[in-house]
Design an enzyme around this catalytic site. Structure first.
Site, PDB file in Angstrom:
ATOM      1  N   ASP A 429       0.872  -1.167   0.000  1.00 50.69           N
ATOM      2  CA  ASP A 429       0.000   0.000   0.000  1.00 50.69           C
ATOM      3  C   ASP A 429       0.916   1.226   0.000  1.00 50.69           C
ATOM      4  O   ASP A 429       2.103   1.112   0.324  1.00 50.69           O
ATOM      5  CB  ASP A 429      -0.893  -0.030   1.238  1.00 50.69           C
ATOM      6  N   ASP A 627      -1.608  -0.716   6.150  1.00 49.78           N
ATOM      7  CA  ASP A 627      -1.773  -0.212   7.512  1.00 49.78           C
ATOM      8  C   ASP A 627      -3.166   0.324   7.814  1.00 49.78           C
ATOM      9  O   ASP A 627      -3.452   0.685   8.940  1.00 49.78           O
ATOM     10  CB  ASP A 627      -0.755   0.903   7.783  1.00 49.78           C
TER      11      ASP A 627
END
Length: 734
Positions: A429, A627
């Site tokens: 990500d 996250d």
């Protein structure tokens, strides 16, 4: 209506009553008396047969059992089942008996030594048969009584164990020697095997002692983490410092921590600033500077400042307690490869008994004397060792997970550790993973007739209370202006947010949302293109009717460790890709900065998991690093989910591995450590299997003395454990 239809269908099938979830309870037991993998299989079977038990896993390396069952299944019920199988069960938190000196091994060695000396010094030193009997009998029936007791319990429970093999083999040699002494009386018998029986028992006991000592070192990481918890804390009450047990500190208590002391609880600093050493928790080698409003973790070492801390999390929910629990959970579980080893071990002892009987009959058929045939059969019984097979995987996993925890890498389960060694591609990500995740508002542009501050004011109203990094950036930028209250605020997954401000329906989000609403960007289209060229993340403010009001640009900073992290992964042969919900331009600039060539941008959370699934279609083992809440589906879809510990709890729950600090270099460390750990697992299993596959036929052929067989058997388990312990020398790749 839907519930009524559902209940009607259940009634038609004869299912009545409210649909209540059945709660499962996990119980951990300390198991006493296990000596080999066959014991593990037996204990698992008896626990699994207890009514209400849905799963049972037993670990030979930790001598623990983990049972998942309904709330009606008590510890006493489980302990009784273990006792019926011939083993003992106690509560994990029960006081452990102190370590005792191995007197039984010393006594056995002293009595055995005179029996072995003639083998080295020559026949002239041979003791009379009756003296050999007097020396060997205490070793066989007093020191070795544990083999008879454990073997009998095992057989009574319908299974075999290594104790059965040792008891049968040494008893045969002892009985044969007694018969020789009696038949030769009053002359001296020449073919006696008292020394073989006594030596085998002594060596097996010595091997178990050394194995026990070595296995104790595998849990050193948990012991070190547990030792971080201070026993006492200084709590400020009515202006006076009072020293109390750390376990009694409550949420909200004010705790004073002096320089050089360990912080007793998780909390927020109210007064004081300075360096805090969190190395044993996060793996961070340098002290981290802390100031008021920063959080601190219990177990960290305070540096040079006097800190006043407000306790936020205490007891079992503290960060340190959860870390210890995660490591223990990973070590208690079984990797898929261990289940295969357990299945082999389950049939090991019966197969060895058949081979020993075949050896005895085969030698007799070939014309050998009974003593020679019995000694060869004894060698087969003694050299067979299911212990090494049962210890190879759990010991390596215990060392690997413990070492990982010390480096700031939390591995949730053994299966995640096993899968990680085969990772071929890591998908990152962007925000909060490769970037700092703290974007700031860099640009604000407004449509004709709309003031620039008005765009920020309305956007901040929609984002008030938002936990999204972009939302926090907007609120931060509007800190000095008066922001109205928004109502009816709700998220539009992967696109933005909507709500009502001062009676107007407003939306704030991506270009995808702009297009969905049919809004025209107008003159702001050129601004958007210019911002995109600079890699800005952008959010459009528009009315519910589809009128664009303004455009906000955000800038995020690439983490200084990100480029090195990608280089490390490339060096160990792992491909990388970037998967982001941000614009392609913003994602491309970050990817170029860190060295990633494959970029997939403007992806919705649901599409992220589909992208991961597509990558896995050709058999590639995929790891996903993220996250945020929007990364949870992709983390769950990947073979290995890796969550940043600085992110959300949702991401960490969905991942199999959590990095305690937001350093992407730990991804390469986790994969490398997994590879090293699995290398030790394979080595242990190979040597355990090869040892038995080669050793048993050699013993059956009569080419192996029983004493050498006993020594080899004892050393096999010790060598497997020591091989796993050598993993502790692992260091991250530079």
């Amino acid at each position: 209506m839907r519930n009524a239809v559902l209940h009607a269908r259940l009634d038609a099938k004869g299912v009545h009553g409210p649909m209540l979830p059945v709660m499962s309870v996990t119980t951990d037991l300390a198991i006493d008396g296990m000596t080999c993998a066959a014991c593990v299989t037996r204990v698992e079977k008896v626990l699994a047969r207890v009514p209400g038990v849905s799963a049972a896993e037993v670990n030979l390396a930790t001598n623990r059992a983990r049972v998942t069952a309904g709330p009606e299944v008590t510890f006493e019920t489980l302990a009784a089942a273990v006792d019926r199988a011939g083993y003992g069960a106690t509560r994990i938190d029960a006081p452990k008996p102190p370590e005792t000196f191995p007197w039984h091994v010393i006594v056995a060695a002293i009595l055995t030594l005179p029996l072995v000396v003639p083998m080295v010094a020559g026949h002239a030193w041979m003791l009379p048969g009756w003296v050999q009997f007097l020396l060997a009998a205490p070793v066989q029936f007093v020191v070795g009584a544990r083999f008879y007791s454990a073997g009998w319990k095992s057989l009574r429970a319908g299974s075999g164990s290594m104790d059965v093999l040792v008891a049968l083999g040494t008893s045969a040699a002892f009985a044969l020697s007694v018969a020789e002494v009696v038949l030769a009386w009053p002359d001296e018998a020449h073919a006696l095997y008292f020394e073989a029986a006594a030596t085998v028992i002594t060596l097996v006991l010595l091997g178990r002692f050394l194995e026990h000592r070595a296995r104790g070192q595998t849990v050193a990481a948990i012991a070190a983490l547990a030792a971080l918890r201070p026993e006492t804390a200084r709590v400020l009450r009515d202006g006076v410092e009072t020293e109390v047990p750390a376990a009694t500190v409550k949420r909200g208590d004010l705790v004073m921590v002096r320089p050089g002391e360990r912080i007793p609880v998780d909390g927020v600093i109210l007064e004081g600033s300075g360096g805090v050493d969190e190395s044993l928790i996060t793996g961070e080698s340098l002290p981290v500077t802390k100031a008021p409003d920063d959080t601190v973790t219990g177990g960290a070492v305070n540096g040079e400042a006097l800190l006043k801390i407000a306790a936020t999390t205490v007891g079992a929910e503290s960060v340190l307690a959860r870390i210890i629990r995660l490591v223990e959970d990973a070590q208690a579980g079984k990797a898929p490869i261990q289940r295969l080893a357990d299945r082999v071990s389950a049939i090991f002892v019966p197969v060895v008994l058949v081979i020993a009987l075949a050896t005895l009959l085969g030698w007799l058929y070939a014309g050998a004397a009974l003593p020679e045939a019995m000694i060869n059969a004894m060698s087969v019984l003694v050299i067979a060792c299911p212990c090494a097979l049962g210890l190879a995987t759990p010991t390596a996993i215990m060392v690997g997970t413990g070492l990982a925890a010390r480096r700031g890498i939390l591995i949730k389960d053994a299966a995640a550790l096993e899968r990680a060694h085969g990772v071929g591609i890591v998908v990152f990500d962007k925000t909060g993973t490769l970037t700092l995740g703290r974007p700031d508002v860099s640009d604000i542009f407004s449509a004709a007739g709309v003031a620039r501050d008005e765009v920020l004011r309305l956007a901040a109203a929609l984002q008030a209370g938002s936990e999204h990094p972009l939302g926090r950036a907007v609120v931060k930028a509007a800190a000095d202006i008066e922001v109205p209250t928004a109502s009816g605020v709700h998220a539009l997954p992967g696109r933005g947010i909507a709500g009502t401000v001062e009676g107007r329906g407003l939306l704030l989000g991506s270009r995808r949302l702009l297009l969905e609403c049919g809004a025209e960007p107008g003159a702001l289209a050129e601004v958007e293109a210019a911002l995109a060229e600079h890699g800005r993340t952008m959010a459009w403010l528009m009315t519910a009717e589809g009128k664009a009001l303004g455009l906000i640009g955000f800038a995020d900073t690439v983490k200084p460790e990100a480029k090195a992290a990608i280089a490390r992964l490339s060096a160990i042969g792992v491909h990388t890709a970037l998967l982001s919900g941000d614009t392609f331009a913003a994602s491309r600039i970050v990817a170029e900065a860190v060295g990633i060539t494959d970029v997939e941008a403007e992806v919705l959370p649901g599409d992220k998991s589909a992208f991961i699934t597509a990558l896995r279609a050709d058999g590639t083992v995929v790891a996903m690093v993220g996250d945020g809440v929007n990364d949870a589906p992709a983390l769950a879809a990947a073979d290995v989910g890796i969550a940043m510990g600085t992110g959300t709890d949702v991401a960490m729950h969905a991942a199999g591995i959590t990095l305690m600090r937001g350093d992407p270099r730990l991804v390469a460390d986790a994969i490398d450590l997994s590879r090293r750990t699995w290398s030790k697992v394979r080595q242990g299993l190979f040597w355990a299997m090869a040892y038995n596959v080669v050793g048993i036929p050699i013993a059956a052929m009569g080419w192996l003395d029983p004493m050498l067989a006993g020594a080899a058997m004892a050393l096999s388990s010790v060598s497997v454990v020591l091989n796993a312990l050598s993993l502790r020398r692992w260091q991250p790749t530079a």
